[in-house]
Design a protein around this motif. Structure first.
Motif, PDB file in Angstrom:
ATOM      1  N   THR A 196       0.513   3.960 -13.601  1.00  0.00           N
ATOM      2  CA  THR A 196      -0.786   4.127 -12.904  1.00  0.00           C
ATOM      3  C   THR A 196      -0.291   5.199 -11.364  1.00  0.00           C
ATOM      4  O   THR A 196       0.549   4.783 -11.285  1.00  0.00           O
ATOM      5  N   THR A 244      -4.801  -0.866 -12.471  1.00  0.00           N
ATOM      6  CA  THR A 244      -4.109  -1.692 -11.689  1.00  0.00           C
ATOM      7  C   THR A 244      -4.485  -2.843 -12.317  1.00  0.00           C
ATOM      8  O   THR A 244      -4.606  -4.502 -12.924  1.00  0.00           O
ATOM      9  N   GLN A 251      -8.278  11.309  -2.170  1.00  0.00           N
ATOM     10  CA  GLN A 251      -8.308   9.952  -1.673  1.00  0.00           C
ATOM     11  C   GLN A 251      -9.004   8.547  -2.597  1.00  0.00           C
ATOM     12  O   GLN A 251      -8.448   7.736  -2.663  1.00  0.00           O
ATOM     13  N   GLY A 272      -6.901   4.172  -9.721  1.00  0.00           N
ATOM     14  CA  GLY A 272      -5.427   3.481  -9.603  1.00  0.00           C
ATOM     15  C   GLY A 272      -5.914   2.225  -9.185  1.00  0.00           C
ATOM     16  O   GLY A 272      -5.148   1.171  -9.728  1.00  0.00           O
ATOM     17  N   ASN A 273      -6.361   2.047  -8.257  1.00  0.00           N
ATOM     18  CA  ASN A 273      -6.644  -0.110  -8.232  1.00  0.00           C
ATOM     19  C   ASN A 273      -7.306  -0.236  -9.856  1.00  0.00           C
ATOM     20  O   ASN A 273      -7.363  -1.883 -10.088  1.00  0.00           O
ATOM     21  N   ARG A 304      -8.271   8.929  -5.464  1.00  0.00           N
ATOM     22  CA  ARG A 304      -6.842   7.914  -6.114  1.00  0.00           C
ATOM     23  C   ARG A 304      -6.978   5.921  -6.492  1.00  0.00           C
ATOM     24  O   ARG A 304      -6.979   5.161  -6.630  1.00  0.00           O
ATOM     25  N   TRP A 305      -7.542   5.601  -4.621  1.00  0.00           N
ATOM     26  CA  TRP A 305      -7.520   4.445  -4.831  1.00  0.00           C
ATOM     27  C   TRP A 305      -8.269   4.047  -5.674  1.00  0.00           C
ATOM     28  O   TRP A 305      -8.392   2.799  -5.928  1.00  0.00           O
ATOM     29  N   THR A 314      -0.919   4.301  -8.219  1.00  0.00           N
ATOM     30  CA  THR A 314      -1.407   3.297  -7.098  1.00  0.00           C
ATOM     31  C   THR A 314      -0.062   3.029  -7.074  1.00  0.00           C
ATOM     32  O   THR A 314      -0.874   1.093  -8.275  1.00  0.00           O
ATOM     33  N   GLU A 315       0.484   3.459  -7.776  1.00  0.00           N
ATOM     34  CA  GLU A 315       2.861   3.025  -8.058  1.00  0.00           C
ATOM     35  C   GLU A 315       2.536   1.666  -7.188  1.00  0.00           C
ATOM     36  O   GLU A 315       3.503   0.500  -7.451  1.00  0.00           O
ATOM     37  N   ASP A 316       2.190   1.597  -5.865  1.00  0.00           N
ATOM     38  CA  ASP A 316       2.209   0.489  -5.176  1.00  0.00           C
ATOM     39  C   ASP A 316       1.146  -0.983  -5.376  1.00  0.00           C
ATOM     40  O   ASP A 316       2.281  -1.866  -5.535  1.00  0.00           O
ATOM     41  N   THR A 374       0.448  -1.583   0.018  1.00  0.00           N
ATOM     42  CA  THR A 374      -0.432   0.253  -0.169  1.00  0.00           C
ATOM     43  C   THR A 374       0.775   1.585   0.419  1.00  0.00           C
ATOM     44  O   THR A 374       0.396   2.656   0.444  1.00  0.00           O
ATOM     45  N   GLY A 375       2.047   1.733   0.191  1.00  0.00           N
ATOM     46  CA  GLY A 375       2.768   2.127  -0.256  1.00  0.00           C
ATOM     47  C   GLY A 375       3.666   2.870   0.664  1.00  0.00           C
ATOM     48  O   GLY A 375       4.379   3.407   0.502  1.00  0.00           O
TER      49      GLY A 375
END
Length: 463
Positions: free
Chosen positions: A227, A278, A267, A274-275, A270-271, A229-231, A206-207
């Protein structure tokens, strides 16, 4: 005739959407399993060299200095800190950090006015700047303060688990009894989704609070910047290359929850987006088994819901209540079933997290409904534009007045339900009105808990 065909199409679309909701709910219930285990191994032998990577972007200096002082207080001597200040030109925020680091030989500060790749780009710079004898990398977000035993626990537990990356749960310091809904809503991802993936060693990072073997990067892997959410994206790349990712459900550091609706929404967006980026990449992976992919889909869709179609059809069909009341009743019943299916599944998961405390479960569910339209719609914007900029969560204490748009969904549902009463369609009103009330209460609950989050953060900063 044409309208009847459209209503028939809506009917079958809603049935298909309900089946998808049932499938997603089934996957979540099947794969997740609450883990309250806080077992860990504290390192007692020689200390391997750890490089702490800390990316910041125009953060409050007092907050950053508190984090750096938490590094200094670690019960671990063999480490360095790489601080990468990036993508801003505000000297008032980074000059005090540079001055602080000059007093310590193992703190290395770098500032860049502009870099590509957002946070991923900063972390890749940290990889280039770290010492060559580094054995482990530990990533920490800007607002997190480590507990003194953090590195001993992290290194010891990673070695004991035999994994290449070990993720720890995000935890927060601006909390109190009045923020329990926010706490449970955040915690459910770690205590249900990530905990259940520890057995198969497929827990996505989760980064922040991630300990990684440096050997992972020697294979040529970098933090991906395609992306936001790079994590999670990095985790998919690790799993695709045969590496193992574990999760340890013990708190080793404390960050800050958002304090305004604006930042909470940023937030969430983004989640969600980004997810989903992915998730699409995972679909294209050929080196992951089908079962492993389904587990990853479950994790990556944790902040997503499939209520966009029911919401859209609700508002499109309201003008037709005078002409096709019976047909609309069937449609609205499917919409109601879709909402209830999602709601009951979410409450089940949140209740696992709160260990059967229904008061906490209800508050967390209301927090969930507070931004339910983001989970419903924002992932769909991927099909319009596949790339979005990395949206930072503001760490400064600022005032925020919510616009009418924040309350738009419950207001529209409420107006529609009142219109149904006026025209005598009370059976349709009984479907829409409860949904509008719950949605409005959820937004009020979210505002209230974020206000306490801000107050708690202010109090912790004043100590």
């Amino acid at each position: 005739m044409f309208t009847e065909i459209i209503l028939d199409c809506f009917y079958y679309v809603l049935i298909g959407n309900l089946c998808c909701i049932a499938l997603l709910s089934g996957l979540r219930i099947y794969f997740i399993e609450k883990s309250s285990s806080s077992e860990y191994i504290s390192l007692n032998s020689d200390e391997p060299f750890v490089s702490i990577h800390y990316a910041i972007c125009d953060e409050p200096p007092i907050m950053v200095l508190d984090t750096l002082n938490s590094f200094r207080a670690l019960e671990y001597s063999n480490f360095e800190v790489i601080i990468v200040s990036n993508n801003h030109t505000n000297e008032h925020s980074w000059k005090p950090i540079e001055a602080f680091c000059q007093s310590f030989t193992n703190f290395h500060f770098f500032h860049f006015d502009k870099i590509d790749g957002f946070k991923a780009g900063a972390l890749n710079i940290a990889l280039d700047k770290m010492s060559s004898n580094c054995e482990y990398i530990f990533t920490v977000d800007a607002d997190y303060q480590l507990k003194p035993s953090a590195l001993k626990i992290a290194v010891g537990t990673l070695i004991a688990k035999g994994v290449d990356l070990l993720q720890f749960p995000q935890d927060y310091r601006n909390v109190c009894d009045h923020t329990e809904g926010l706490q449970v809503n955040y915690k459910h991802y770690f205590e249900c989704y990530l905990s259940s993936m520890d057995v198969s060693k497929t827990a996505l990072p989760t980064g922040t609070l991630s300990l990684i073997k440096t050997g992972v990067f020697r294979t040529g892997l970098k933090w991906p910047s395609s992306t936001i959410t790079e994590d999670a994206h990095f985790g998919i790349n690790l799993l695709s290359n045969g590496f193992k990712i574990g999760f340890s459900n013990i708190s080793i550091g404390l960050g800050t929850m958002p304090t305004t609706v604006v930042d909470y929404s940023k937030q969430s967006k983004r989640w969600v987006f980004g997810n989903f980026q992915t998730l699409i990449l995972t679909l294209r992976q050929t080196r992951l088994s089908i079962k492993k992919k389904f587990k990853l889909y479950t994790m990556l869709s944790a902040w997503i819901n499939l209520l966009a179609i029911p919401i859209i059809i609700t508002f499109i069909t309201i003008p037709l209540i005078f002409i096709y009341p019976e047909a609309l009743f069937q449609l609205y019943l499917l919409i109601f079933l879709s909402v209830m299916y999602h709601a009951l599944t979410q409450m089940y998961i949140l209740n696992i997290t709160s260990m059967g405390n229904w008061r906490s479960t209800l508050k967390a569910f209301l927090i969930h409904t507070g931004t339910i339209e983001i989970g419903a719609f924002y992932w769909l914007t991927y099909f319009i534009k596949r790339d979005k900029p990395f949206i930072r969560t503001n760490k400064y204490l600022v005032s925020s007045n919510n616009s009418l748009i924040f309350y738009l969904l419950p207001i529209l549902l409420f107006v529609a339900s009142i219109a149904l009463v006026i025209v005598g369609k009370t059976y349709l009103w009984m479907i829409l009105f409860p949904i509008s009330v719950v949605a409005m209460i959820g937004k009020i609950q979210l505002e209230n808990e974020l206000a306490y989050s801000k107050l708690n953060l202010f109090q912790t900063m004043m100590k």
